[in-house]
Write a protein that holds these residues in place. Structure first.
Motif, short mmCIF file in Angstrom:
data_model
loop_
_atom_site.label_atom_id
_atom_site.label_comp_id
_atom_site.label_asym_id
_atom_site.label_seq_id
_atom_site.Cartn_x
_atom_site.Cartn_y
_atom_site.Cartn_z
N SER A 171 -2.37 7.78 -7.09
CA SER A 171 -3.77 7.43 -7.38
C SER A 171 -3.96 5.92 -7.31
O SER A 171 -3.00 5.14 -7.34
CB SER A 171 -4.17 7.92 -8.77
OG SER A 171 -3.49 7.16 -9.76
N LYS A 172 -5.23 5.52 -7.24
CA LYS A 172 -5.58 4.10 -7.17
C LYS A 172 -5.02 3.35 -8.38
O LYS A 172 -4.41 2.29 -8.23
CB LYS A 172 -7.11 3.97 -7.10
CG LYS A 172 -7.61 2.54 -7.09
CD LYS A 172 -9.11 2.45 -6.88
CE LYS A 172 -9.86 2.88 -8.11
NZ LYS A 172 -11.30 2.61 -8.05
N SER A 173 -5.20 3.92 -9.58
CA SER A 173 -4.73 3.22 -10.80
C SER A 173 -3.21 3.10 -10.82
O SER A 173 -2.67 2.06 -11.22
CB SER A 173 -5.25 3.92 -12.06
OG SER A 173 -4.81 5.25 -12.10
N THR A 174 -2.51 4.14 -10.38
CA THR A 174 -1.05 4.08 -10.33
C THR A 174 -0.60 3.04 -9.31
O THR A 174 0.31 2.24 -9.58
CB THR A 174 -0.46 5.46 -9.97
OG1 THR A 174 -0.88 6.41 -10.96
CG2 THR A 174 1.06 5.43 -9.91
N THR A 226 -8.43 6.10 -0.46
CA THR A 226 -8.54 7.56 -0.37
C THR A 226 -7.48 8.11 0.57
O THR A 226 -6.84 9.13 0.26
CB THR A 226 -9.95 7.96 0.13
OG1 THR A 226 -10.93 7.33 -0.71
CG2 THR A 226 -10.14 9.45 0.11
N LYS A 266 -4.07 7.90 -1.14
CA LYS A 266 -3.90 8.95 -2.14
C LYS A 266 -3.65 10.30 -1.48
O LYS A 266 -2.79 11.07 -1.89
CB LYS A 266 -5.13 9.05 -3.06
CG LYS A 266 -4.95 10.12 -4.11
CD LYS A 266 -6.06 10.18 -5.10
CE LYS A 266 -5.70 11.27 -6.09
NZ LYS A 266 -6.66 11.44 -7.11
#
Length: 180
Positions: free
Chosen positions: A170-173, A161, A164
């Motif tokens: 983001s976490k996925s990126t 968090t 980001k």
């Protein structure tokens, strides 16, 4: 009376394909819309307003007639109310054929039609963006932010968090870059 209707679209901007097919269908009159816009389709409105019982409106493909499934249904209902018929050459639809048209085929063609509508709108939007020099596709994240996010992650001092919030990654990126 057989009334052919055509309008420009990405696959046939000059309407040559449509004209060739409508001419082969022995139309008494062929009417061309001057633009591809969904708004102010004056020629279409004129045909619908003046169609007589027994007349048949012919198009090369469904997309030439309507801009959405709802629009298509509305136009077909108006023609039916006036006692007129409709024919789409590519899809093989002819409402004057009293033997009917199998429901499965109607659904299949409506799905193809909706796909054509989406595809044409997407192509038009991409072409406009390219003409303006606007890059298309998802924007890439700036490399400095990605490097900073990876460094923060590997230091194990920051939560996902916080990473980001600080970098916009983001976490996925972040995970995608870590895998590569």
């Amino acid at each position: 009376m057989l009334i052919g209707y055509m309008r420009p679209y990405d696959g046939d901007q000059d309407c040559h394909i449509q004209l060739e097919n409508l001419t082969k269908s022995n139309c008494d009159k062929i009417i061309k819309e001057e633009h591809s816009s969904a708004k102010k389709r004056t020629q279409l409105k004129n045909i619908v307003d003046h169609v007589q019982p027994g007349d048949k409106m012919i198009v090369h493909k469904l997309f030439a007639l309507a801009d959405s499934t709802r629009h298509l249904v509305e136009l077909l209902e108006i023609l039916e109310t006036k006692g007129a018929y409709f024919q789409s050459l590519r899809e093989g639809i002819d409402t004057s054929n009293k033997k009917g048209y199998p429901f499965n085929d109607i659904v299949k063609h409506l799905v193809e039609f909706q796909s054509d509508v989406i595809s044409e709108r997407t192509k038009k939007g991409l072409n406009k963006a390219k003409q303006k020099g606007v890059p298309t596709g998802r924007p890439r994240k700036p490399d400095e932010n990605v490097k900073r996010a990876i460094h923060m992650y590997q230091s194990k001092k920051y939560s996902l968090t916080e990473i980001k919030k600080e970098t916009g990654i983001s976490k996925s990126t972040l995970y995608r870059y870590l895998e590569s």
